[in-house]
Design an enzyme around this catalytic site. Sequence first.
Site, PDB file in Angstrom:
ATOM      1  N   HIS A  23      -3.947  -5.080   0.178  1.00  0.00           N
ATOM      2  CA  HIS A  23      -3.376  -5.356   1.558  1.00  0.00           C
ATOM      3  C   HIS A  23      -3.390  -7.045   1.741  1.00  0.00           C
ATOM      4  O   HIS A  23      -4.400  -7.454   2.342  1.00  0.00           O
ATOM      5  CB  HIS A  23      -4.347  -4.885   2.701  1.00  0.00           C
ATOM      6  CG  HIS A  23      -3.880  -3.401   2.857  1.00  0.00           C
ATOM      7  ND1 HIS A  23      -2.751  -2.719   3.471  1.00  0.00           N
ATOM      8  CD2 HIS A  23      -4.511  -2.291   2.338  1.00  0.00           C
ATOM      9  CE1 HIS A  23      -2.807  -1.502   3.386  1.00  0.00           C
ATOM     10  NE2 HIS A  23      -3.817  -1.083   2.719  1.00  0.00           N
ATOM     11  N   GLU A  44      -1.523  -8.594   3.775  1.00  0.00           N
ATOM     12  CA  GLU A  44      -1.344  -8.710   5.254  1.00  0.00           C
ATOM     13  C   GLU A  44      -2.662  -8.516   6.256  1.00  0.00           C
ATOM     14  O   GLU A  44      -2.498  -9.066   7.342  1.00  0.00           O
ATOM     15  CB  GLU A  44      -0.136  -8.061   5.499  1.00  0.00           C
ATOM     16  CG  GLU A  44      -0.600  -6.538   6.096  1.00  0.00           C
ATOM     17  CD  GLU A  44      -1.022  -5.390   5.167  1.00  0.00           C
ATOM     18  OE1 GLU A  44      -1.381  -4.549   5.547  1.00  0.00           O
ATOM     19  OE2 GLU A  44      -1.662  -5.751   4.012  1.00  0.00           O
ATOM     20  N   CYS A  73       0.714  -1.364   0.232  1.00  0.00           N
ATOM     21  CA  CYS A  73       0.027   0.027   0.034  1.00  0.00           C
ATOM     22  C   CYS A  73       0.954   1.205  -0.003  1.00  0.00           C
ATOM     23  O   CYS A  73       1.630   1.658  -1.092  1.00  0.00           O
ATOM     24  CB  CYS A  73      -1.030  -0.197   1.107  1.00  0.00           C
ATOM     25  SG  CYS A  73      -2.439   1.197   0.888  1.00  0.00           S
TER      26      CYS A  73
END
Length: 225
Positions: A169, A171, A87
């Site tokens: 994202h 994660e 990001c």
Amino acid sequence: MRIHVVADAADKDGGYVVERIVERGGEIVELDRDALTSFGELGGSELIVLLGSDKSAHDPKWERSVISETELVRSALRAGTPVMGICYGAQLLARALGGTSWRSDKAELGWGRVDTIDPVLCPEGPWGQMHTDVFAPGPTSRIIGTTWRGPQCIVDDSFGARSIAWQFHPEVTPETYERWVHAGYFGDIGVDTADLIRQARRNAIQSRLRARSLTDAALSYLGVA
């Protein structure tokens, strides 16, 4: 395997990606992006990971922080240390490699699929999104994933080491995503925040599995054992 993770002091959660790196034997060293030392002072690193942020890399308010982080990235790559960005980290990496970033006219939120030409390093997902900025890569970087908002994944091997970054994202956990929603990182735009949280919870199991596979693929591409 010594891994340096660059993040905001108030939001250092690397979620599923850092979880998988630790499972692979990574020793995590956290770095505050607003108080970075030079790359030479890190004492050696196998990988630099740039996490997301509620900052904007193009905002003059954060100029000093952006300059120090881009210099860390360039120094790491010149020294043969690969870089991974997520990001804001993708926007920062793009700028470090000669690209740029700017404010989008609309936030990209929720879980959606990505158009890809490399389903290993950029699977179609769906992936979690939460950003209000968009980036354009530098001349040596290759875009391998996009949405209608802009690039979603870039790779680069033009420096002394490889780099990879995702705008989405991989994660993010449901807990972190819910925290971001409540913090209102995307501004007051009349979005259904309850639906965003439901999406995060509904996709939690598959998101973790996809993130593990993606992290493995990225570490292999970057040459990290």
